[in-house]
Design an enzyme around this catalytic site. Sequence first.
Site, PDB file in Angstrom:
ATOM      1  N   THR A 133       0.838  -1.207   0.000  1.00  8.45           N
ATOM      2  CA  THR A 133       0.000   0.000   0.000  1.00  8.45           C
ATOM      3  C   THR A 133       0.869   1.253   0.000  1.00  8.45           C
ATOM      4  O   THR A 133       0.346   2.365   0.029  1.00  8.45           O
ATOM      5  CB  THR A 133      -0.924   0.010   1.237  1.00  8.45           C
ATOM      6  OG1 THR A 133      -0.100  -0.130   2.409  1.00  8.45           O
ATOM      7  CG2 THR A 133      -1.904  -1.142   1.193  1.00  8.45           C
ATOM      8  N   SER A 141       1.786   4.483  11.095  1.00 11.18           N
ATOM      9  CA  SER A 141       1.243   3.991   9.831  1.00 11.18           C
ATOM     10  C   SER A 141       1.286   5.132   8.828  1.00 11.18           C
ATOM     11  O   SER A 141       1.552   6.284   9.178  1.00 11.18           O
ATOM     12  CB  SER A 141      -0.196   3.513  10.011  1.00 11.18           C
ATOM     13  OG  SER A 141      -1.020   4.639  10.262  1.00 11.18           O
ATOM     14  N   LYS A 142       0.990   4.758   7.570  1.00 10.73           N
ATOM     15  CA  LYS A 142       1.006   5.795   6.546  1.00 10.73           C
ATOM     16  C   LYS A 142      -0.023   6.878   6.864  1.00 10.73           C
ATOM     17  O   LYS A 142       0.148   8.036   6.517  1.00 10.73           O
ATOM     18  CB  LYS A 142       0.712   5.182   5.177  1.00 10.73           C
ATOM     19  CG  LYS A 142       1.925   4.553   4.550  1.00 10.73           C
ATOM     20  CD  LYS A 142       1.578   3.394   3.631  1.00 10.73           C
ATOM     21  CE  LYS A 142       2.317   2.148   4.043  1.00 10.73           C
ATOM     22  NZ  LYS A 142       1.693   0.914   3.684  1.00 10.73           N
ATOM     23  N   GLN A 143      -1.101   6.480   7.568  1.00 10.78           N
ATOM     24  CA  GLN A 143      -2.172   7.424   7.866  1.00 10.78           C
ATOM     25  C   GLN A 143      -1.735   8.495   8.867  1.00 10.78           C
ATOM     26  O   GLN A 143      -2.274   9.587   8.872  1.00 10.78           O
ATOM     27  CB  GLN A 143      -3.417   6.703   8.419  1.00 10.78           C
ATOM     28  CG  GLN A 143      -4.179   5.880   7.385  1.00 10.78           C
ATOM     29  CD  GLN A 143      -3.428   4.631   6.958  1.00 10.78           C
ATOM     30  OE1 GLN A 143      -2.773   3.991   7.756  1.00 10.78           O
ATOM     31  NE2 GLN A 143      -3.487   4.298   5.668  1.00 10.78           N
TER      32      GLN A 143
END
Length: 311
Positions: A18, A249-251
């Site tokens: 992702t 996380s990427k978020q």
Amino acid sequence: MARAPGAAYRGRFAPSPTGPLHAGSLVAALASWLDARAHGGRWLVRIEDVDTPRCLPGAAGTILGQLAACGLRPDEPPWYQSERGAAYADALQRLRDAGLAYDCGCTRRDIELHWLARGQPHTADAERVYPGTCRPGAGGAGLQGRPARAQRFIGEGVVHWQDRRLGAQQQDVAVAVGDFVLHRADGLWAYQLAVVVDDAAQGITDVVRGEDLADNTARQILLQRALGLPTPRYLHTPLVLAADGRKLSKQNGAVPPDLSRPAAAQHALQAAGAVLGLPPLPAAGVAEWLAQAVRAWAGIIAAFPTFSDPP
Ligand code: GLU
């Protein structure tokens, strides 16, 4: 089925493509590699690209390049879950034939309304337990004329397992998640089924991954038992936390580590190693750092709780 004692160690790192690796996923990659090497075993990479809408084009190649920059090279060609649909379909059919999987016609909203009607509003982050509405036979009402959307596994049983770092674990799957999805309403394979089928197909003896995945383990053990597959040993690693205290996380702003030069890669490895409890290793280069890290990791795992394989 417990794996035969002494089966040759096979570990894996199973990233979802992702986006590029970040400091948190590098910890899981490094831990799984170190554990395989400390056991004289093999280390595989499996690209978990089943959730296609979340996958980023080119990310798998980026991840493999980042791993190589850190000296982490798989011992066999990587597997791609997007090529494994036939194996997942076969496993699902076996579960259906055994009466352990069924069609579900519920939308997310149906499940939400079920719990709201019982005075249980949603709490942030909590996964809604599936109330068994479409379960055939006693306890459910079947599809009641609605079209099938997803397929679910009958998630029943209190599962006990031993985590090599966390010690004795248990989960009552019916209480924690209920009947869980194997094949999604959007036609995609669910992580739980894909990971169990592939860990067995690749002969994985040891799963080493981030602690955020620990509460998936009971579901995976139930599926292994239902499919007559061996249960690997599990080790869940500490997580890298973001400034807000949540898992990085990427978020929440995780950025890929700088791996542009060997010295930068060694620095990123040292930071990942610190999360795993490795001391600073004064190595001249990535290869030497990794060799020292394997020895340090062997000392760390020797101090983990000991246990015998479950029957
Ligand atoms: N693909 C999963 C993830 O990136 C990891 C699966 C696993 O290690 O079991 O979160």
